[in-house]
Design an enzyme around this catalytic site. Structure first.
Site, short mmCIF file in Angstrom:
data_model
loop_
_atom_site.label_atom_id
_atom_site.label_comp_id
_atom_site.label_asym_id
_atom_site.label_seq_id
_atom_site.Cartn_x
_atom_site.Cartn_y
_atom_site.Cartn_z
CG ASN A 1 2.74 -0.73 3.12
OD1 ASN A 1 2.21 -1.77 2.76
ND2 ASN A 1 3.82 -0.24 2.57
N GLY A 2 1.58 -3.13 5.33
CA GLY A 2 2.24 -4.29 5.93
C GLY A 2 1.20 -5.28 6.45
CD GLU B 1 11.54 -9.35 -17.48
OE1 GLU B 1 11.39 -10.22 -16.60
OE2 GLU B 1 11.04 -8.22 -17.39
CD1 TRP C 1 -2.78 -4.76 -4.93
CD2 TRP C 1 -1.42 -5.80 -3.49
NE1 TRP C 1 -2.43 -5.96 -5.48
CE2 TRP C 1 -1.59 -6.62 -4.63
CE3 TRP C 1 -0.61 -6.25 -2.46
CZ2 TRP C 1 -0.98 -7.86 -4.75
CZ3 TRP C 1 0.01 -7.49 -2.59
CH2 TRP C 1 -0.18 -8.28 -3.72
CB CYS D 1 -0.87 0.02 1.26
SG CYS D 1 -1.70 -1.55 1.56
CD GLU E 1 4.58 -7.85 -14.55
OE1 GLU E 1 5.47 -7.87 -15.41
OE2 GLU E 1 4.73 -7.35 -13.43
NE ARG F 1 4.28 2.12 -1.48
CZ ARG F 1 5.46 1.61 -1.21
NH1 ARG F 1 6.49 1.87 -1.97
NH2 ARG F 1 5.62 0.83 -0.16
CE LYS G 1 8.05 -0.60 -10.33
NZ LYS G 1 8.34 -1.31 -11.60
CG HIS H 1 13.63 -32.47 -22.69
ND1 HIS H 1 14.06 -33.74 -22.93
CD2 HIS H 1 14.67 -31.65 -23.01
CE1 HIS H 1 15.32 -33.72 -23.35
NE2 HIS H 1 15.71 -32.46 -23.41
CE LYS I 1 7.87 -7.26 -17.51
NZ LYS I 1 8.79 -6.93 -16.48
C1 AGP Z 1 8.12 -7.24 -12.79
O1 AGP Z 1 7.53 -6.75 -13.94
C2 AGP Z 1 7.20 -7.52 -11.71
N1 AGP Z 1 6.36 -6.42 -11.39
C3 AGP Z 1 7.73 -8.28 -10.51
O2 AGP Z 1 8.01 -9.57 -10.97
C4 AGP Z 1 8.97 -7.72 -9.79
O3 AGP Z 1 10.08 -7.82 -10.62
C5 AGP Z 1 9.19 -8.51 -8.49
O4 AGP Z 1 8.08 -8.33 -7.67
C6 AGP Z 1 10.45 -8.09 -7.77
O5 AGP Z 1 10.43 -6.75 -7.42
P1 AGP Z 1 11.74 -6.02 -6.91
O6 AGP Z 1 12.70 -5.95 -8.03
O7 AGP Z 1 11.28 -4.67 -6.46
O8 AGP Z 1 12.29 -6.85 -5.78
#
Ligand code: AGP
Length: 596
Positions: A100-101, A469, A74, A2, A476, A28, A591, A492, A473
């Site tokens: 937050n937490g 990656e 969140w 959050c 996501e 966030r 994020k 495989h 992407k």
């Molecule tokens: C990447 O596009 C993602 N949002 C997610 O996988 C991110 O890389 C992961 O949560 C790690 O975050 P950080 O680099 O802030 O530790």
């Protein structure tokens, strides 16, 4: 995860300042938001949905005051409803709290409070806090003492800000969740992250775990858990407020993809001595690791897989671990250096892994983007990727900068035979990347495959993390099925999934054995009628088997990984744009993920 904002000393502009801060923190978390203003009585407005929904709700109320707190949420406990939005209050409405937490002992605290007669109105763990403060006030504690008493009863992770009716102050505390103060002469801010108040000031004070802050009209004070004053350094942030705006791009992600050449220049600046063929790792000193264990999550884990290969190529045993798995079964560390890769420096899984390593006596280093982040403060060493703020939930420029930084780390810590060639590749990288971004045909390719049933990505060696990656992407931001595979693994099992409806994106760099074998794998999928898109520097004949080619200039294969990835970023971006997805804030994601 959050976002928290607090503000004292902006008079009539306080409410606008809070809402502005929340809009900057929306990355966030974005399922609900709220604000509370303190005066003789507290006034409060909160709403499920986005900040715009909160704005609309505020337009129908008349909140005022010169001290206030706000929150964007969140969900972790309870669905995103108005009632579960923050701030939360006590029974009388005299206390408001944002958090937050996760409060791990909230259930037992809640049971005790309910037994003592308190009424709860939400499903959240946070709501225990205002009720605990209410109890302490009822026992005669002054507002600051009451907040301290409540905080002392909490177990878990938290950044908390509280206001109490009749008190022109904000009280805040942190444990395992970030909080930073912003200092602007007359006004003082409090936030989970600097962009929340960067438009007003560049002077910041990072709070550490266990610290307590009081912000009021006379200024600010940080104390430890016993109330003893702590002298804090005031830092100056180096990036401009404009860096957190969209600068004319439709999305932060697209802006951040296009910022990569500049981000790479920042990462390399004054760290590479081309004449000597050497790198200078700031003040890291001589770490000379005999082994390296990387811990990371998501995109950062893909960077860690790449980094581990670089160290292995230099003759140093190295392995990348998913941070969430590392802490549950810590491998023998010996005298290996444990390296966390985390752009935010706040990812709970990565912090746990680093702490588990520290407990076993390991030396730790973090590769991060955020100065003053928890990982940067807790690790023995921090190496900054200098990518500038990244707002889009999907990591883009921070991945490229992580790869560049990991090259610098390897060069600085090991004796690589091909240091000069790598340095040349890095030196050319910002310019090469600019060309790739300017000329990429990824948008055309995206248009052709928007309706695909699934997307597969393959690569070998350093291009394997790029394939992973590329797939992450795509998942996501398009919400479509995508998988990345080591090219040799396809046969495989995954080959059974390959059809004419599943485009395969193959990263083929150079013309060595790895590249030739990957071309062999491309032939296998082509024979199953799959459309093939080759991301290649043209050194093999992969174009003969590909329906489309996305070109990268010939360069060192380490740098080529960054270039190939840029095409894949654009591919996902344009696919998501055509599907009308919420690119900067994909559903269900945040994020930085500060819960395990
Ligand atoms: C990447 O596009 C993602 N949002 C997610 O996988 C991110 O890389 C992961 O949560 C790690 O975050 P950080 O680099 O802030 O530790």
């Amino acid at each position: 995860m959050c976002g928290i904002i607090g503000c004292v000393g902006r008079g009539d502009e306080t409410l606008d300042t809070l809402v502005h801060g929340l809009s900057k923190l929306e990355y966030r978390g974005y399922d609900s938001a709220g604000v509370a203003m303190s005066g003789d009585r507290l006034s409060l407005c909160k709403k499920s949905g986005k900040i715009d929904d909160l704005r609309e709700a505020l337009s129908k109320t008349s909140l005022s005051g010169s001290v206030g707190i706000g929150h964007t949420r969140w969900s972790t406990h309870g669905p995103p409803t108005d009632a579960n939005s923050h701030p939360h209050q006590d029974c009388k409405g005299d206390v408001a709290v944002v958090h937050n937490g996760i409060i791990e002992n909230y259930q037992s605290l809640r049971d005790e409070l309910v037994a003592a007669g308190h009424t709860f109105t939400s499903d959240t763990d946070t709501e225990v806090v205002p009720h605990l403060i209410e109890d302490a006030l009822a026992d005669g504690a002054d507002p600051e003492a009451a907040v301290r008493r409540a905080i002392a009863q909490l177990e878990g992770s938290y950044a908390i800000a509280a206001v109490v009716a009749g008190t022109d102050a904000i009280f805040a505390a942190r444990h395992d969740s970030p909080l930073v103060l912003g200092l602007d002469g007359g006004a003082t801010y409090l936030a989970s992250d600097v962009p929340a108040f960067r438009d007003f000031t560049d002077k910041v004070v990072y709070l550490s775990d266990g610290e307590f802050a009081r912000l009021d009209a006379s200024g600010w004070e940080v104390t430890d858990s016993d109330g003893v004053r702590v002298e804090k350094d005031v830092d100056t942030v180096e990036w401009d407020p404009e860096e957190t705006g969209k600068s004319g791009y439709d999305h932060f992600m697209l802006k951040e993809i296009h910022e990569q050449p500049r981000a790479l220049r920042q990462c390399l600046r004054e760290r590479v001595d081309e004449m000597a063929g050497a790198v200078d790792l700031d003040d890291l000193g001589d770490l000379s690791p005999t082994g390296v264990q990387f811990v990371a999550c998501g995109t950062s884990y893909h960077a860690a897989l790449y980094g581990a290969q670089l160290f292995r190529e230099a003759g140093i045993p190295a392995q990348a671990f998913l941070a969430s798995e590392y802490a549950t079964s810590v491998p023998p560390i010996g005298d290996a250096l444990v390296v966390g890769v985390t752009q935010s420096g706040e990812t709970a899984d990565t912090l746990s892994a680093l702490r588990a390593a520290q407990k076993r006596g390991a030396r730790t280093l973090v590769v991060t983007n955020v100065v003053g982040s928890t990982a940067a403060r807790e690790c023995d060493h921090a190496f900054y990727i200098r990518a500038g703020p990244e707002i889009g939930v999907a990591a883009s420029k921070t991945f490229s900068s992580q790869l560049a930084a990991l090259n610098l780390l390897t060069l600085g810590m090991t004796n690589s035979d091909d240091a000069r060639e790598v340095i040349n590749g890095l030196r050319e990288l910002p310019g090469d990347l600019q060309r790739v971004l300017d000329e990429s045909r990824a948008e055309e390719v995206a248009e052709m495959y928007t309706d695909a049933g699934a997307y597969f990505f393959i690569g070998r060696g350093l291009q394997f993390p790029v394939a992973l990656e590329g797939a992450l992407k795509m998942k996501e931001i398009t919400y479509k099925h995508a998988e990345g595979f080591a090219a040799g693994e396809l046969k495989h099992g995954p080959l059974a999934l390959v059809t004419s409806e599943t485009p395969v994106f193959a990263v083929v760099i150079g013309d060595d054995e790895k590249a030739r074998k990957t071309v062999g794998n491309v032939k296998e999928v082509e024979a199953r009628d799959a459309p093939v898109v080759a991301i290649t520097d043209g050194q093999t004949d992969v174009h003969r088997y590909a329906d489309h080619v996305l070109e990268v200039p010939e360069t060192h294969e380490r740098a080529a990984a960054v270039l190939a990835n840029a095409h894949l970023q654009l591919l996902s971006y344009y696919t998501a744009a055509k599907l009308g997805r919420n690119i900067d804030k994909p559903r269900n994601l945040a994020k930085s993920v500060t819960v395990e």
